[in-house]
Design an enzyme around this catalytic site. Structure first.
Site, PDB file in Angstrom:
ATOM      1  N   HIS A   3      36.688  55.329 126.591  1.00 32.08           N
ATOM      2  CA  HIS A   3      36.020  54.134 126.293  1.00 32.08           C
ATOM      3  C   HIS A   3      36.331  53.792 124.790  1.00 32.08           C
ATOM      4  O   HIS A   3      35.600  53.260 124.039  1.00 32.08           O
ATOM      5  CB  HIS A   3      34.443  54.247 126.121  1.00 32.08           C
ATOM      6  N   HIS A  50      28.447  48.683 131.042  1.00 34.88           N
ATOM      7  CA  HIS A  50      28.280  50.507 131.295  1.00 34.88           C
ATOM      8  C   HIS A  50      26.746  50.187 131.576  1.00 34.88           C
ATOM      9  O   HIS A  50      26.085  51.418 131.203  1.00 34.88           O
ATOM     10  CB  HIS A  50      28.612  50.968 130.185  1.00 34.88           C
ATOM     11  N   GLU A  79      30.900  50.325 137.341  1.00 31.21           N
ATOM     12  CA  GLU A  79      31.977  49.690 136.093  1.00 31.21           C
ATOM     13  C   GLU A  79      33.123  49.093 136.887  1.00 31.21           C
ATOM     14  O   GLU A  79      33.932  49.711 137.044  1.00 31.21           O
ATOM     15  CB  GLU A  79      32.249  50.930 135.335  1.00 31.21           C
TER      16      GLU A  79
HETATM   17  C1  GLA Z   1      31.937  56.866 132.016  1.00 32.64           C
HETATM   18  C2  GLA Z   1      32.832  58.141 132.370  1.00 32.64           C
HETATM   19  C3  GLA Z   1      31.851  59.226 132.611  1.00 32.64           C
HETATM   20  C4  GLA Z   1      30.810  59.399 131.371  1.00 32.64           C
HETATM   21  C5  GLA Z   1      30.092  58.073 131.124  1.00 32.64           C
HETATM   22  C6  GLA Z   1      29.530  57.975 129.532  1.00 32.64           C
HETATM   23  O1  GLA Z   1      31.327  56.220 132.871  1.00 32.64           O
HETATM   24  O2  GLA Z   1      33.358  57.994 133.575  1.00 32.64           O
HETATM   25  O3  GLA Z   1      32.451  60.212 132.721  1.00 32.64           O
HETATM   26  O4  GLA Z   1      31.451  59.896 130.222  1.00 32.64           O
HETATM   27  O5  GLA Z   1      31.117  57.212 130.712  1.00 32.64           O
HETATM   28  O6  GLA Z   1      28.475  58.857 129.439  1.00 32.64           O
END
Ligand code: GLA
Length: 347
Positions: free
Chosen positions: A104, A174, A311
Site C-alpha cells: 500500500h 480499503h 478492493e
Molecule cells: C491488504 C492486504 C492484506 C492486509 C491489509 C491491511 O488488503 O492484502 O494482506 O495487509 O491490506 O491490513
C-alpha cells in the site's frame, strides 16, 4: 450535506466529517485521508445499520497501525515485490513495510494526510491531494482527486489523476464491510458471489507468481453463492499462505462498470451489497490480521474476520508483471477508476 468536527491531528490541523444522505443511505467521509468512515443503510426491519469498520474520530485513523479502515490507498495499492520496480530503464525503490515487500505504498500513505475539499454539494464531495515527484518513491507529480457521489441505491467512488512524468498508479478503497453491522462478530456467515473464473496465486509473502489459475474445484470458486466461512479453513495452500482469503480475483467483468463484479449478502440483516468497477481485478481480504487488539467505533474490539475488504484494483505487483494490465500512467493520460457500491435487501 452536513459537516461536523472530526478532531484535531497531532500537527494541529482541524479535520471534518462530511455526511451525504438520501432516502436509502447515508455515507460519511473525512478530509483526513479522504477516508470513508461510515455507510448506514436500513436492514430488512428498517433498522439503520452501519456496515463498515472504522474509528470514532481522527485520532483512530491517525494512529491506525496497518489496518487501513475505509482508506483510499495510493499511489499504488497492494504489494510490490521487494519494493522495487523499473520504469523507463530507471530503478525505483520503495519502503519495505510488509515482510520483504512494499504494501500500500509504504510508510507515508495518502490515507494519513489531510486532503483538500475541492467541491461539495448535497449528493457529492470531491477531495484532492498534491502528490509530488518521488512521493513514496514514485516518479512524477500528480494531483489525486477522489469523488464520492450518492446514487439512488448506493454510491460511487471515482478516482482521477494526471501526472507530469511517467509513473505508476493503482488506487483502491480499503473499507471493511460487515453487513451484519460493524462490531457484531465475524463475516463468516456472509454469502459471496464473485464473477471470476480465475485468480492470481501468490507466494508465502502474497506476491503473485505471475500465473493466472482457474478457480474451478478450488476454495477460490465463488461463481455460485457460498459463505465466506464454508471453505476458509480448508487445507489449501493459497489459504494457508494468506491465513484465509487475501487474494486477487481476475474479474470476468474485465473493467465493465455496468456489470456486477461481486455480491455480498448477510443472512442476518438481509443487507445485500453489489460491487461494480472499471478495474480488472479485486483483492478480497477476509480481515485475517484483525487481531482483537484494536478498538474501533464505540470502543468495540475488532477480532479476526469481522470485516471483509473488496478492493477493486489492478493485480498486485503489476509494476513487475509486464504481461498484466498496466499500471503505468503517462503525461497527457488521465487515470480514472470507478467503483460503484449498490445496496438492496434480500427477499
Ligand atoms: C491488504 C492486504 C492484506 C492486509 C491489509 C491491511 O488488503 O492484502 O494482506 O495487509 O491490506 O491490513
Amino acid at each position: 450535506m452536513t459537516v461536523k468536527d472530526f478532531g484535531i491531528t497531532k500537527d494541529g490541523i482541524a479535520t471534518k466529517l462530511y455526511t451525504l444522505k438520501n432516502n436509502n443511505l447515508e455515507i460519511s467521509v473525512t478530509d483526513f485521508g479522504s477516508t470513508l468512515v461510515s455507510i448506514v443503510v436500513p436492514d430488512r426491519n428498517n433498522k439503520p445499520t452501519d456496515i463498515v469498520l472504522g474509528y470514532d474520530d481522527v485520532s483512530g485513523y491517525e494512529t491506525d497501525d496497518g489496518y487501513y479502515f475505509g482508506c483510499n490507498v495510493g499511489r499504488c495499492a497492494n504489494r510490490i515485490a521487494r519494493g522495487h520496480f523499473v520504469l523507463n530503464n530507471t530503478e525505483y525503490n520503495l519502503d519495505i513495510n510488509n515482510g520483504p515487500n512494499n504494501l500500500h505504498s509504504g510508510l507515508n500513505p495518502y490515507s494519513k494526510r489531510v486532503w483538500t475539499v475541492e467541491n461539495q454539494n448535497d449528493t457529492s464531495i470531491t477531495f484532492s491531494l498534491e502528490s509530488p515527484h518521488m512521493d513514496q518513491g514514485f516518479p512524477g507529480a500528480l494531483k489525486m482527486y477522489v469523488t464520492y457521489e450518492l446514487l439512488e441505491d448506493g454510491f460511487k467512488i471515482n478516482y482521477n489523476a494526471t501526472p507530469d512524468k511517467d509513473t505508476i498508479i493503482n488506487v483502491t478503497n480499503h473499507s471493511y464491510f460487515n453487513l451484519n453491522g460493524e462490531g457484531s462478530g465475524t463475516v463468516l456467515n456472509h454469502s459471496v458471489k464473485i464473477y471470476a473464473d480465475s485468480f492470481t496465486p501468490a507466494d508465502e509473502t502474497s506476491i503473485p507468481t505471475g500465473e493466472i489459475e482457474a478457480v474451478k474445484d478450488t476454495p477460490m470458486d465463488f461463481n455460485n453463492f457460498k459463505t465466506i466461512g464454508q471453505d476458509i479453513n480448508k487445507n489449501y495452500i493459497p489459504l494457508k499462505y494468506a491465513n484465509g482469503y487475501d487474494h486477487n480475483w481476475v474479474l470476468a467483468t474485465a473493467g465493465d462498470v455496468d456489470r456486477t463484479a461481486v455480491r455480498l449478502v448477510s443472512p442476518e440483516t438481509g443487507i445485500c451489497l453489489s460491487v461494480r468497477t472499471t478495474e480488472p481485478g479485486i483483492q478480497i481480504y477476509s480481515g485475517n490480521f484483525l487481531d482483537g487488539t484494536i478498538k474501533g467505533k464505540g470502543e468495540i474490539v475488532y477480532n479476526p474476520r469481522t470485516g471483509i475488504c473488496l478492493e477493486s484494483q489492478h493485480y498486485p505487483d503489476s509494476p513487475n508483471k509486464p504481461q498484466w494490465p498496466s499500471t503505468v500512467l503517462r503525461p497527457g493520460e488521465t487515470y480514472q477508476s470507478v467503483c460503484i457500491y449498490g445496496f438492496s435487501i434480500a427477499e
